[in-house]
Scaffold this motif. Structure first.
Motif, PDB file in Angstrom:
ATOM      1  N   ASP A  44       0.833  -1.213   0.000  1.00  0.00           N
ATOM      2  CA  ASP A  44       0.000   0.000   0.000  1.00  0.00           C
ATOM      3  C   ASP A  44       0.863   1.257   0.000  1.00  0.00           C
ATOM      4  O   ASP A  44       0.343   2.367   0.018  1.00  0.00           O
ATOM      5  CB  ASP A  44      -1.021   0.003   1.144  1.00  0.00           C
ATOM      6  CG  ASP A  44      -0.398  -0.128   2.521  1.00  0.00           C
ATOM      7  OD1 ASP A  44       0.826  -0.360   2.601  1.00  0.00           O
ATOM      8  OD2 ASP A  44      -1.132   0.001   3.512  1.00  0.00           O
TER       9      ASP A  44
ATOM     10  N   GLU B 255      -1.513  -1.378  -4.277  1.00  0.00           N
ATOM     11  CA  GLU B 255      -2.980  -1.522  -4.265  1.00  0.00           C
ATOM     12  C   GLU B 255      -3.653  -0.192  -4.597  1.00  0.00           C
ATOM     13  O   GLU B 255      -3.062   0.879  -4.459  1.00  0.00           O
ATOM     14  CB  GLU B 255      -3.458  -2.068  -2.913  1.00  0.00           C
ATOM     15  CG  GLU B 255      -3.321  -1.093  -1.779  1.00  0.00           C
ATOM     16  CD  GLU B 255      -3.839  -1.650  -0.457  1.00  0.00           C
ATOM     17  OE1 GLU B 255      -3.792  -2.878  -0.241  1.00  0.00           O
ATOM     18  OE2 GLU B 255      -4.273  -0.835   0.364  1.00  0.00           O
ATOM     19  N   THR B 256      -4.902  -0.265  -5.060  1.00  0.00           N
ATOM     20  CA  THR B 256      -5.674   0.938  -5.378  1.00  0.00           C
ATOM     21  C   THR B 256      -5.819   1.779  -4.113  1.00  0.00           C
ATOM     22  O   THR B 256      -6.076   1.249  -3.037  1.00  0.00           O
ATOM     23  CB  THR B 256      -7.071   0.535  -5.900  1.00  0.00           C
ATOM     24  OG1 THR B 256      -6.859  -0.302  -7.030  1.00  0.00           O
ATOM     25  CG2 THR B 256      -7.866   1.749  -6.315  1.00  0.00           C
ATOM     26  N   GLY B 257      -5.607   3.067  -4.243  1.00  0.00           N
ATOM     27  CA  GLY B 257      -5.645   3.948  -3.067  1.00  0.00           C
ATOM     28  C   GLY B 257      -4.285   4.035  -2.383  1.00  0.00           C
ATOM     29  O   GLY B 257      -4.097   4.832  -1.469  1.00  0.00           O
TER      30      GLY B 257
ATOM     31  N   GLN C 277      -1.934   5.521 -14.154  1.00  0.00           N
ATOM     32  CA  GLN C 277      -2.039   4.660 -12.961  1.00  0.00           C
ATOM     33  C   GLN C 277      -1.920   5.464 -11.668  1.00  0.00           C
ATOM     34  O   GLN C 277      -2.589   5.186 -10.689  1.00  0.00           O
ATOM     35  CB  GLN C 277      -0.949   3.609 -13.002  1.00  0.00           C
ATOM     36  CG  GLN C 277      -1.100   2.637 -14.159  1.00  0.00           C
ATOM     37  CD  GLN C 277      -0.144   1.482 -13.979  1.00  0.00           C
ATOM     38  OE1 GLN C 277      -0.408   0.577 -13.222  1.00  0.00           O
ATOM     39  NE2 GLN C 277       0.969   1.513 -14.670  1.00  0.00           N
TER      40      GLN C 277
ATOM     41  N   LYS D  94      -2.450   5.960  -6.188  1.00  0.00           N
ATOM     42  CA  LYS D  94      -2.954   5.072  -7.245  1.00  0.00           C
ATOM     43  C   LYS D  94      -4.483   5.155  -7.308  1.00  0.00           C
ATOM     44  O   LYS D  94      -5.161   4.929  -6.305  1.00  0.00           O
ATOM     45  CB  LYS D  94      -2.522   3.630  -6.986  1.00  0.00           C
ATOM     46  CG  LYS D  94      -2.895   2.739  -8.142  1.00  0.00           C
ATOM     47  CD  LYS D  94      -2.066   1.506  -8.183  1.00  0.00           C
ATOM     48  CE  LYS D  94      -2.562   0.568  -9.251  1.00  0.00           C
ATOM     49  NZ  LYS D  94      -1.962  -0.744  -9.178  1.00  0.00           N
ATOM     50  N   GLU D  95      -4.935   5.512  -8.465  1.00  0.00           N
ATOM     51  CA  GLU D  95      -6.376   5.700  -8.698  1.00  0.00           C
ATOM     52  C   GLU D  95      -7.038   4.386  -9.040  1.00  0.00           C
ATOM     53  O   GLU D  95      -6.401   3.469  -9.573  1.00  0.00           O
ATOM     54  CB  GLU D  95      -6.564   6.606  -9.920  1.00  0.00           C
ATOM     55  CG  GLU D  95      -6.278   8.042  -9.647  1.00  0.00           C
ATOM     56  CD  GLU D  95      -7.541   8.793  -9.292  1.00  0.00           C
ATOM     57  OE1 GLU D  95      -8.303   9.117 -10.219  1.00  0.00           O
ATOM     58  OE2 GLU D  95      -7.756   9.053  -8.092  1.00  0.00           O
ATOM     59  N   GLU D  96      -8.323   4.342  -8.786  1.00  0.00           N
ATOM     60  CA  GLU D  96      -9.113   3.199  -9.205  1.00  0.00           C
ATOM     61  C   GLU D  96      -9.134   3.142 -10.731  1.00  0.00           C
ATOM     62  O   GLU D  96      -9.250   4.203 -11.366  1.00  0.00           O
ATOM     63  CB  GLU D  96     -10.541   3.353  -8.706  1.00  0.00           C
ATOM     64  CG  GLU D  96     -11.147   2.065  -8.331  1.00  0.00           C
ATOM     65  CD  GLU D  96     -12.282   2.297  -7.327  1.00  0.00           C
ATOM     66  OE1 GLU D  96     -13.242   1.578  -7.451  1.00  0.00           O
ATOM     67  OE2 GLU D  96     -12.163   3.190  -6.471  1.00  0.00           O
ATOM     68  N   GLU D  97      -9.002   1.958 -11.312  1.00  0.00           N
ATOM     69  CA  GLU D  97      -9.038   1.882 -12.769  1.00  0.00           C
ATOM     70  C   GLU D  97     -10.458   2.038 -13.283  1.00  0.00           C
ATOM     71  O   GLU D  97     -11.390   1.513 -12.682  1.00  0.00           O
ATOM     72  CB  GLU D  97      -8.443   0.553 -13.242  1.00  0.00           C
ATOM     73  CG  GLU D  97      -6.918   0.631 -13.253  1.00  0.00           C
ATOM     74  CD  GLU D  97      -6.283  -0.719 -13.473  1.00  0.00           C
ATOM     75  OE1 GLU D  97      -6.684  -1.378 -14.438  1.00  0.00           O
ATOM     76  OE2 GLU D  97      -5.405  -1.087 -12.693  1.00  0.00           O
TER      77      GLU D  97
END
Ligand SMILES: C[S@@+](CC[C@H](N)C(=O)[O-])C[C@H]1O[C@@H](n2cnc3c(N)ncnc32)[C@H](O)[C@@H]1O
Length: 344
Positions: free
Chosen positions: A263, A288-290, A318, A340-343
């Motif tokens: 993370d 990980e996302t976020g 990304q 990191k943004e949600e795809e």
């Protein structure tokens, strides 16, 4: 007032870029150096509140610190200056009782005074405490009195640490060196943590790329994270055997991780930004996302704005940029803080 005056500070050699960024916000602005390449007067064609608001909203990468100039007092460079400053404070009485106030004084390097900048704090603190019932502090102030001493003029301003972009005097962050400290590079991550209001202890698992000799890794371990350190070079022996540390003595191009394994991703590789950002981009599925990334970018051939653009081209979409800042502990480099943004 339709114009206002400030003093801006940047790391040595980078003031021209800070000025370029300020000029983009206020095209008619004028600059005059107080300390070559580093400290400069800003005459902005807008009221002080407007300038401060714009600088806080679009914080320049290379502006390390800014202080307002609300008063200019003549200086004789003798001890009489201190008496005049005391008298000035006695008349001004700008604070509410109980406020925490830090006096931050600096001077131009070449000019000799009969007193030191610290002598200014020593002179004003008792007046603030005894006559104006405020609490003199060094850090954690509600308000800062900024005093900049030049040959003939004292530039004086009162503001909050937030408005100054830093609560360190001139943005010069001075951490104490620890006896067991693995590398000075640790200060960069400590400063990033403070500057980006990033609580490193909230993360679970970090990937440290370009980790040797291990200053950043040691800070992440102190913050109780699981750390995977990647570097073809060796980490400091004091780190080996740490139960929360996995060391991969390899090139970052030769490692693979499970999706979302980390993370937090940090990278302090002294390498060309182009190569570095390509390598980091390949490792991004492991974040990980976020998740958050803190990345040092070398400014190889100056042209810093182009370097930031090119680096971001490799990392986006990304990662999204939260802030880019040249930290006090960055030399020929700057630091990116990304998420990191949600795809879609
Ligand atoms: C400035 S040092 C890092 C200092 C470290 N952050 C600390 O706190 O001690 C840069 C490191 O990046 C490493 N490095 C350069 N290219 C690399 C690559 N392709 N893969 C992994 N590490 C690399 C170097 O070996 C070097 O140890």
């Amino acid at each position: 007032m339709t114009s206002s005056r400030f003093i801006g500070s940047a790391n040595f050699g980078f003031a021209q870029y800070a000025q370029e960024e300020i000029r983009r916000l206020f095209p008619g602005v004028k600059f005059r150096y107080l300390e070559a390449g580093e400290v400069f007067l800003i005459d902005a064609p807008a009221p002080a509140e407007e300038v401060t608001a714009a600088l806080l909203e679009h914080e320049p990468i290379f502006l390390r610190h800014i202080q307002p100039v609300q008063h200019e007092l003549p200086l004789g460079k003798t001890a009489d200056d201190l008496m005049r400053l005391i008298q000035f404070m006695q008349e001004l009485r700008p604070f509410a009782a109980g406020e925490k106030v830090a006096v931050q004084a600096r001077k131009v390097k070449e000019v000799k005074f009969a007193y030191t900048p610290f002598g200014v704090k020593d002179a004003l603190d008792p007046i603030l405490e005894q006559e104006q019932s405020v609490e003199p502090v060094v850090r954690g102030a509600d308000k800062i009195i900024s005093v900049y001493l030049t040959d003939g003029t004292c530039y004086f301003g009162i503001s909050t640490p937030y408005e100054n972009l830093s609560d360190w005097n001139g943005g010069m962050v001075r951490y104490r060196k620890e006896e067991e400290q693995v590398s000075r590079a640790k200060f960069k991550l400590l400063e990033a943590e403070e500057r980006f209001h990033l609580d490193l202890s909230q993360f679970r698992s970090a990937l440290d790329i370009g980790a040797a000799p291990g200053g950043w890794t040691s800070l992440l371990l102190e913050r109780d994270l699981q750390v995977t350190a990647v570097d073809p070079g060796a980490l400091h022996p004091s780190l080996s055997g740490h139960p929360n540390l996995t060391i991969l003595q390899k090139n970052a191009g030769d490692v693979v991780f499970a999706e979302g394994a980390f993370d937090l991703l940090v990278c302090d590789m002294s390498w060309s930004p182009k190569q570095m950002s390509k390598l980091v981009a390949e490792l991004l599925p492991a974040l990980e996302t976020g998740g958050v990334a803190v990345i040092t970018v070398k400014l190889m051939h100056k042209k810093p704005f182009q370097t930031v653009r090119e680096t971001l081209e490799n990392l986006e979409p990304q990662l999204v940029l939260l802030k880019a800042k040249q930290l006090f502990h960055n030399r020929e480099e700057l630091t990116l803080y990304l998420m990191k943004e949600e795809e879609l």
